[in-house]
Design a protein around this motif. Structure first.
Motif, PDB file in Angstrom:
ATOM      1  N   HIS A 159      -6.723   7.711  -4.378  1.00  0.00           N
ATOM      2  CA  HIS A 159      -6.291   6.480  -5.030  1.00  0.00           C
ATOM      3  C   HIS A 159      -4.793   6.249  -4.843  1.00  0.00           C
ATOM      4  N   GLU A 160      -4.038   7.337  -4.760  1.00  0.00           N
ATOM      5  CA  GLU A 160      -2.601   7.188  -4.503  1.00  0.00           C
ATOM      6  C   GLU A 160      -2.346   6.686  -3.085  1.00  0.00           C
ATOM      7  N   LEU A 161      -3.104   7.184  -2.128  1.00  0.00           N
ATOM      8  CA  LEU A 161      -2.953   6.699  -0.754  1.00  0.00           C
ATOM      9  C   LEU A 161      -3.230   5.205  -0.688  1.00  0.00           C
ATOM     10  N   TYR A 220      -0.427   3.060  -2.385  1.00  0.00           N
ATOM     11  CA  TYR A 220       0.822   2.957  -1.641  1.00  0.00           C
ATOM     12  C   TYR A 220       0.645   2.320  -0.267  1.00  0.00           C
ATOM     13  N   TYR A 221      -0.504   2.577   0.377  1.00  0.00           N
ATOM     14  CA  TYR A 221      -0.676   2.160   1.767  1.00  0.00           C
ATOM     15  C   TYR A 221      -1.861   1.224   1.993  1.00  0.00           C
ATOM     16  N   GLY A 237     -12.899   4.920   1.779  1.00  0.00           N
ATOM     17  CA  GLY A 237     -13.755   5.954   2.346  1.00  0.00           C
ATOM     18  C   GLY A 237     -13.066   6.754   3.433  1.00  0.00           C
ATOM     19  N   VAL A 238     -12.189   6.099   4.184  1.00  0.00           N
ATOM     20  CA  VAL A 238     -11.443   6.795   5.235  1.00  0.00           C
ATOM     21  C   VAL A 238     -10.492   7.813   4.618  1.00  0.00           C
ATOM     22  N   GLY A 239      -9.784   7.407   3.565  1.00  0.00           N
ATOM     23  CA  GLY A 239      -8.895   8.344   2.891  1.00  0.00           C
ATOM     24  C   GLY A 239      -9.640   9.542   2.335  1.00  0.00           C
ATOM     25  N   LYS A 259      -1.471  10.668   9.640  1.00  0.00           N
ATOM     26  CA  LYS A 259      -0.631   9.977  10.617  1.00  0.00           C
ATOM     27  C   LYS A 259      -1.414   8.925  11.394  1.00  0.00           C
ATOM     28  N   GLU A 260      -2.703   9.170  11.584  1.00  0.00           N
ATOM     29  CA  GLU A 260      -3.530   8.193  12.302  1.00  0.00           C
ATOM     30  C   GLU A 260      -3.708   6.893  11.528  1.00  0.00           C
ATOM     31  N   VAL A 261      -3.467   6.934  10.216  1.00  0.00           N
ATOM     32  CA  VAL A 261      -3.537   5.707   9.409  1.00  0.00           C
ATOM     33  C   VAL A 261      -2.142   5.321   8.917  1.00  0.00           C
ATOM     34  N   ASP A 262      -1.124   5.772   9.668  1.00  0.00           N
ATOM     35  CA  ASP A 262       0.273   5.370   9.455  1.00  0.00           C
ATOM     36  C   ASP A 262       0.835   5.818   8.105  1.00  0.00           C
ATOM     37  N   ILE A 263       0.457   7.020   7.684  1.00  0.00           N
ATOM     38  CA  ILE A 263       1.026   7.605   6.473  1.00  0.00           C
ATOM     39  C   ILE A 263       1.879   8.810   6.879  1.00  0.00           C
ATOM     40  N   ASP A 264       3.141   8.798   6.475  1.00  0.00           N
ATOM     41  CA  ASP A 264       4.036   9.903   6.809  1.00  0.00           C
ATOM     42  C   ASP A 264       4.442  10.654   5.539  1.00  0.00           C
TER      43      ASP A 264
END
Length: 388
Positions: A271-273, A276-277, A282-284, A345-350
């Motif tokens: 839920h945090e991902l 923020y993003y 489901g992917v997360g 990183k594949e979903v643009d999260i650093d």
């Protein structure tokens, strides 16, 4: 096994050509319906007209509330609540995926109180009443058609929070497998991962004897393993769509969690991902789950993870640890086979917000989520970093 009360009074209409039956059920709940939808795909596909025409034929007037986001926002719920009051709405009819249903639940509860709807989500204001809900589900993923739960985002506070009330449980839900035929490969894969995550959040526990519930969980997981790839490749396969749709409901309607001490750990992290993003839920979940299992692989958990490997993926190794590790790897490989990204990183999260998100994920639980294993902010951050 712990004490429990199990009661899910939702009437399910499952199958084809039940629009008239559904409309009759709605008419018994109210004569003015708020139709809640997302971006309009249900109109393009003819689902909207099929439902609304049937409602009109049964004497139900309709008002539309469109534009609900994939991660439904508090302002969208407020807009729906305003329409309820303006149009004297008596029943809420969401048509769409879990996000549409989640927003509709808050509209139903928010319409019956003067409190700020966000305070309902936060638990600061009580939910004492709600308008009746009659749902039409078009995506197998969240199971919102047969549970009392909802998740709402607040972009201003960067929060995506779950809330629940028995009053938000749908009175009747229409599940037509044909309505899911046009779900694209991406959302079919993400939906399959979502169903599996709901199941695994209940399944992975220690020191309980809920053999029946766990066996049902294993059947749901095997159903996803069998039919997720079929629907992914052949979207109009009736057998695959029907089985996924029914698995969707039973993964989260409360049955498999009865008698078990549980706290949903992966959902709190994901839920945090999404907050923020704004990534696909489901992917997360698919990205985080294998790392969560590996992080908490120890002498207390190894037997359960090894059982998972054997029953779900037919893996047998010399030691339980080897078997458990192989099962975790097989889970990752399964998700990857559905073209789901398996790193952040594949979903643009650093790394930028990892520590902040980790702290937020456990905040509502007093700093520790007591699930499969006690999970602190430090654990969450370690899992995030392992998933990079």
């Amino acid at each position: 096994m712990e004490n429990f009360i199990f009661h899910v009074p939702t009437e399910v209409l499952f199958g084809h050509d039940l629009e008239e039956t559904f409309a009759a059920r709605v008419a018994a709940l109210g004569k003015r319906a708020l139709i809640v939808i997302g971006g309009g795909s249900v109109k393009r596909l003819g689902i909207y007209d099929a439902i609304v025409d049937a409602l009109h034929a049964h004497g139900v007037d309709t008002v539309e509330c469109a534009g609900i986001s994939p991660n439904p926002r508090i302002d969208e719920a407020k807009r729906g609540i305003a329409l309820v009051h303006k149009e004297n709405i008596e029943v809420i009819v969401p048509i769409g995926g879990g996000s549409v249903l989640d927003c509709a639940k808050l509209i139903a509860a928010g319409a019956k109180t003067d409190a700020d709807p966000w305070d309902l989500v936060l638990g600061k204001a009580p939910i004492k009443d709600a308008l009746p809900l009659a749902t039409v589900i078009t995506v197998a993923a969240t199971g919102s058609e047969m549970d009392p739960h909802s998740v709402i985002s607040n972009p201003e506070t960067k929060q995506k929070l779950g809330w629940s009330s028995p009053l938000a449980l749908p009175r009747v839900s229409y599940l037509n497998p044909a309505y899911t035929y046009t779900v694209n490969a991406w959302h079919t894969a993400a939906g399959t991962a979502d169903i599996m995550s709901h199941t695994m959040e209940s399944y992975f526990s220690v020191e309980d004897d809920a053999y029946l519930q766990d066996s049902i969980s294993e059947a749901i997981l095997r159903t996803c393993i069998k039919y997720g790839p079929v629907a992914f490749k052949d979207p109009t396969n009736e057998e695959a769509r029907a089985n996924l749709l029914w698995a969707n409901s039973w993964a989260i309607n409360g049955l498999i969690g009865t008698g078990k001490a549980q706290a949903w750990s992966v959902h709190a992290m994901e839920h945090e991902l999404s907050a923020y993003y704004d990534i696909t839920h489901g992917v997360g979940l698919a990205i985080l789950t294998p790392h969560w299992l590996r992080h908490f692989l120890n002498d207390k958990t190894v037997s359960r993870i090894a059982r998972f490997a054997k029953v779900i993926f037919s893996i047998e190794k010399k030691t339980e640890y080897e078997q458990a590790e192989a099962g975790i790897a097989a889970l990752s490989e399964f998700f990857r086979s559905l073209d789901i990204p398996m790193t952040l990183k594949e979903v643009d999260i650093d790394e930028t917000h990892l520590a902040e998100m980790a702290k937020n994920s456990v905040a509502r639980s007093g700093g520790v989520i007591h699930g499969f294993q006690p999970m602190t902010a430090e654990d969450v951050e370690a899992i995030y970093r392992a998933a990079l």
